[in-house]
Design a protein around this motif. Structure first.
Motif, PDB file in Angstrom:
ATOM      1  N   ARG A  89       0.813  -1.215   0.000  1.00 10.55           N
ATOM      2  CA  ARG A  89       0.000   0.000   0.000  1.00 10.55           C
ATOM      3  C   ARG A  89       0.850   1.270   0.000  1.00 10.55           C
ATOM      4  O   ARG A  89       0.335   2.359   0.158  1.00 10.55           O
ATOM      5  CB  ARG A  89      -0.943  -0.017   1.203  1.00 10.55           C
ATOM      6  N   SER A  90       2.148   1.120  -0.209  1.00  9.84           N
ATOM      7  CA  SER A  90       3.014   2.296  -0.185  1.00  9.84           C
ATOM      8  C   SER A  90       3.027   3.023  -1.529  1.00  9.84           C
ATOM      9  O   SER A  90       3.500   4.158  -1.604  1.00  9.84           O
ATOM     10  CB  SER A  90       4.437   1.909   0.218  1.00  9.84           C
ATOM     11  N   ALA A  91       2.535   2.396  -2.577  1.00  9.53           N
ATOM     12  CA  ALA A  91       2.475   3.032  -3.898  1.00  9.53           C
ATOM     13  C   ALA A  91       1.209   2.541  -4.596  1.00  9.53           C
ATOM     14  O   ALA A  91       1.271   1.768  -5.548  1.00  9.53           O
ATOM     15  CB  ALA A  91       3.719   2.703  -4.714  1.00  9.53           C
ATOM     16  N   GLN A 128       0.125   6.060   7.744  1.00 10.10           N
ATOM     17  CA  GLN A 128       1.363   5.744   7.027  1.00 10.10           C
ATOM     18  C   GLN A 128       1.085   5.566   5.535  1.00 10.10           C
ATOM     19  O   GLN A 128       1.833   6.055   4.694  1.00 10.10           O
ATOM     20  CB  GLN A 128       2.018   4.483   7.601  1.00 10.10           C
ATOM     21  N   VAL A 129      -0.006   4.887   5.203  1.00  8.68           N
ATOM     22  CA  VAL A 129      -0.386   4.701   3.796  1.00  8.68           C
ATOM     23  C   VAL A 129      -0.637   6.058   3.148  1.00  8.68           C
ATOM     24  O   VAL A 129      -0.188   6.318   2.033  1.00  8.68           O
ATOM     25  CB  VAL A 129      -1.639   3.800   3.677  1.00  8.68           C
ATOM     26  N   LEU A 130      -1.336   6.920   3.852  1.00 10.81           N
ATOM     27  CA  LEU A 130      -1.627   8.257   3.326  1.00 10.81           C
ATOM     28  C   LEU A 130      -0.331   9.028   3.084  1.00 10.81           C
ATOM     29  O   LEU A 130      -0.146   9.630   2.025  1.00 10.81           O
ATOM     30  CB  LEU A 130      -2.551   9.012   4.291  1.00 10.81           C
ATOM     31  N   MET A 134       0.990  10.398  -0.672  1.00  9.65           N
ATOM     32  CA  MET A 134       0.776  11.833  -0.904  1.00  9.65           C
ATOM     33  C   MET A 134       1.644  12.303  -2.054  1.00  9.65           C
ATOM     34  O   MET A 134       2.828  12.011  -2.121  1.00  9.65           O
ATOM     35  CB  MET A 134       1.112  12.646   0.346  1.00  9.65           C
ATOM     36  N   GLY A 135       1.032  12.991  -2.978  1.00 10.20           N
ATOM     37  CA  GLY A 135       1.782  13.579  -4.080  1.00 10.20           C
ATOM     38  C   GLY A 135       1.961  12.669  -5.281  1.00 10.20           C
ATOM     39  O   GLY A 135       2.309  13.134  -6.351  1.00 10.20           O
ATOM     40  N   ASP A 136       1.725  11.365  -5.120  1.00 12.62           N
ATOM     41  CA  ASP A 136       1.893  10.457  -6.259  1.00 12.62           C
ATOM     42  C   ASP A 136       0.786  10.660  -7.284  1.00 12.62           C
ATOM     43  O   ASP A 136       1.028  10.719  -8.470  1.00 12.62           O
ATOM     44  CB  ASP A 136       1.902   8.996  -5.795  1.00 12.62           C
ATOM     45  N   ALA A 142      -7.216  11.565  -3.097  1.00  6.45           N
ATOM     46  CA  ALA A 142      -8.641  11.841  -2.879  1.00  6.45           C
ATOM     47  C   ALA A 142      -9.378  10.592  -2.409  1.00  6.45           C
ATOM     48  O   ALA A 142     -10.213  10.657  -1.502  1.00  6.45           O
ATOM     49  CB  ALA A 142      -9.277  12.392  -4.154  1.00  6.45           C
ATOM     50  N   GLU A 143      -9.074   9.453  -3.008  1.00 11.38           N
ATOM     51  CA  GLU A 143      -9.706   8.195  -2.586  1.00 11.38           C
ATOM     52  C   GLU A 143      -9.350   7.868  -1.135  1.00 11.38           C
ATOM     53  O   GLU A 143     -10.204   7.445  -0.360  1.00 11.38           O
ATOM     54  CB  GLU A 143      -9.295   7.031  -3.497  1.00 11.38           C
ATOM     55  N   LEU A 144      -8.105   8.077  -0.779  1.00  7.73           N
ATOM     56  CA  LEU A 144      -7.687   7.802   0.599  1.00  7.73           C
ATOM     57  C   LEU A 144      -8.373   8.756   1.574  1.00  7.73           C
ATOM     58  O   LEU A 144      -8.782   8.347   2.667  1.00  7.73           O
ATOM     59  CB  LEU A 144      -6.165   7.887   0.723  1.00  7.73           C
TER      60      LEU A 144
END
Length: 161
Positions: A89-91, A128-130, A134-136, A142-144
């Motif tokens: 979930r990191s990318a 942490q996932v958020l 962020m920025g990707d 927005a979904e997160l």
């Protein structure tokens, strides 16, 4: 009957079929559309609903795509919906974030404890996932952010993050 491969249709044509088929006033048409989506389109991606979402373009057609995904989840033909949640979930890709949010929302609406346990992370893990995403992609972010109301905001450790 004529069989047409889903990939031979343009995305706009697929969306047209989903929107009109799933919103039709005739129950038989809605059922036929759901069967087409589940038995043909999802099956095309080896039963993986995230692969199915790639056929529809979640970023542009999110409302129709959510309707289609809800039809798949409601059909009972997807044996283990939580098994398709992203492991890394990191990318997150757009389709993964979308699937995760809709699955979490459906789990809450159904009050399905097992599905909620699988789909809804601890607040600290979600933070942490958020951060990692962020920025990707503004769509993934927005979904997160739409996912936040589904979380247990009483998690003391998570709120400190």
């Amino acid at each position: 009957s004529i069989k047409i491969d889903v990939k031979s249709l343009q995305i706009a044509q697929r969306i047209f079929l989903v929107e009109n088929g799933l919103k039709d006033r005739n129950e038989l048409v809605r059922k036929a559309c759901t069967d087409m989506i589940c038995n043909k389109w999802v099956a095309k991606g080896n039963g993986n609903p995230v692969a199915f979402l790639r056929l529809l373009d979640v970023e542009i057609y999110s409302e129709a795509t959510e309707r289609a995904l809800r039809a798949v989840l409601g059909s009972g033909k997807l044996k283990s919906p939580a098994g398709f949640l992203p492991e890394n979930r990191s990318a997150l890709q757009a389709e993964e974030a979308f699937y995760w949010r809709v699955l979490g929302k459906v789990a809450m609406e159904r009050n399905d404890d097992d599905l909620m346990d699988a789909a809804l992370p601890e607040l600290s893990d979600f933070c942490q996932v958020l951060e990692d995403n962020m920025g990707d992609s503004s769509f993934v972010t927005a979904e997160l952010l739409k996912f936040v109301p589904l979380l247990d905001l009483g998690d003391e450790l998570g709120r400190k993050r």
